[in-house]
Design a protein around this motif. Sequence first.
Motif, short mmCIF file in Angstrom:
data_model
loop_
_atom_site.label_atom_id
_atom_site.label_comp_id
_atom_site.label_asym_id
_atom_site.label_seq_id
_atom_site.Cartn_x
_atom_site.Cartn_y
_atom_site.Cartn_z
N ALA A 7 50.27 37.19 36.74
CA ALA A 7 49.05 37.55 36.01
C ALA A 7 49.19 38.94 35.40
O ALA A 7 49.75 39.86 35.99
N HIS A 8 48.66 39.08 34.21
CA HIS A 8 48.68 40.35 33.49
C HIS A 8 47.72 41.32 34.17
O HIS A 8 46.55 41.02 34.37
N ARG A 9 48.20 42.51 34.49
CA ARG A 9 47.40 43.47 35.25
C ARG A 9 46.62 44.37 34.30
O ARG A 9 47.19 45.07 33.46
N VAL A 10 45.28 44.35 34.46
CA VAL A 10 44.38 45.14 33.63
C VAL A 10 43.68 46.17 34.51
O VAL A 10 43.07 45.82 35.52
N PHE A 30 38.11 38.73 31.00
CA PHE A 30 39.46 38.44 31.49
C PHE A 30 39.44 37.56 32.73
O PHE A 30 40.32 36.72 32.92
N TYR A 42 44.67 36.93 34.39
CA TYR A 42 44.60 38.39 34.43
C TYR A 42 44.15 38.84 35.82
O TYR A 42 43.35 38.18 36.48
N VAL A 44 42.27 41.97 37.21
CA VAL A 44 41.49 43.10 36.72
C VAL A 44 41.11 44.02 37.87
O VAL A 44 40.57 43.58 38.88
N THR A 76 47.80 46.65 30.91
CA THR A 76 46.79 47.02 29.93
C THR A 76 45.78 47.94 30.59
O THR A 76 45.34 47.67 31.71
N CYS A 176 37.99 41.88 23.65
CA CYS A 176 38.62 41.27 24.84
C CYS A 176 38.97 39.80 24.59
O CYS A 176 40.03 39.33 25.03
N VAL A 180 42.71 37.97 24.70
CA VAL A 180 43.02 36.70 25.36
C VAL A 180 43.64 35.74 24.35
O VAL A 180 44.62 35.05 24.64
N ASP A 183 47.16 36.79 23.64
CA ASP A 183 48.06 36.57 24.78
C ASP A 183 48.30 35.10 25.06
O ASP A 183 49.41 34.71 25.44
#
Length: 351
Positions: A7-10, A30, A42, A44, A76, A176, A180, A183
């Motif tokens: 998962a993309h870390r925000v 997210f 994500y 978050v 991000t 936002c 998404v 991405d």
Amino acid sequence: MAVRPTAHRVAVLALDGVVSFELGIPSRIFDSARGPEGEALYDVTVCTVDGEPVRTEAGFSVAVEHGPEALAAADTVVVPPTHDLGAIASGGPLPEPLARAFERIRPGTRMVSICTASYVLAAAGLLDGRPATTHWCDADAFQRTFPSVRLDPGVLFVDDGDVLTSAGAAAGIDLCLHIVRRDHGSAVANRAARHCVVPPYRDGGQAQYIERPVPEPTLADTAGTRAWALERLQEPLSLGELAAHARMSLRTFTRRFREEVGMTPGQWLTAQRLEVARQLLESSDLPVDLVAHRAGFGTANSLRQHMRSVLGVSPVTYRRTFKVADRVAVSKVADRVAVSGAGQALTVSTS
């Protein structure tokens, strides 16, 4: 639902005086973005510069579980606005605690500001010579304070690759959702929008929200005609046909359309057709000429011309970059994309 390992870390950086509405936007959007098995795409985390609670502009405080260490791990970083910009508002440097927190951010991390948090990115030197936007109320003051920033006060958000900025308040939702979409494609972004009960994109730019003389009260508006046109995008709709449907003269229809949408009827139709074409290119294997027909451009050549003019790429290149099937992540189609509502890219530079 579990967060997948990749998962993309925000990291959402809450500053003292943070605006509570915008603070909640990244987590809401997210966290609503899910993969095919319902997994979170994500991860978050909300943090502060020192791990301590911060005041909000709404009269309550927010206690967080993370300090600046979350910034070092983020892919991000999102900075919501604060009503306590202090010296930053007049061009001063970042306060020392904030500057130290920013030093933890890894090179190449995607930086995002919502509303007047653009002041923070500008004070950090991240917007020098780059396109950006901010809340229209602060546009003049921002430009005087940071003359090296290429400010565009008319759009809802600006995507400049690794640095993205949004206009005021709810434009953070638009930005936002755009992230998404960039991405993971339109299908995931549209599902997230439906889950949050918000439109996947908004018509027009920030110009439609700028204070202007209120039009004379009238029972007539263009909303019904816009809905009618959306069902007929494949047809060669003329301005006369649109005005006739709205039961207005050409002049009155064009004026009211601009007042309500922030762009001309022709610009709006092109934006809607481009959005249809983008979704078809991302989600189907239809030949380009059939995509062009279904989107209302008539011919593949017309679609290519419009996509190159607005997005800077051909339909084939766009499909190769953004098609959701059989890929793990979306690569960027451009280094710079300034985006208005309706998902319309205003400027693109590829390399």
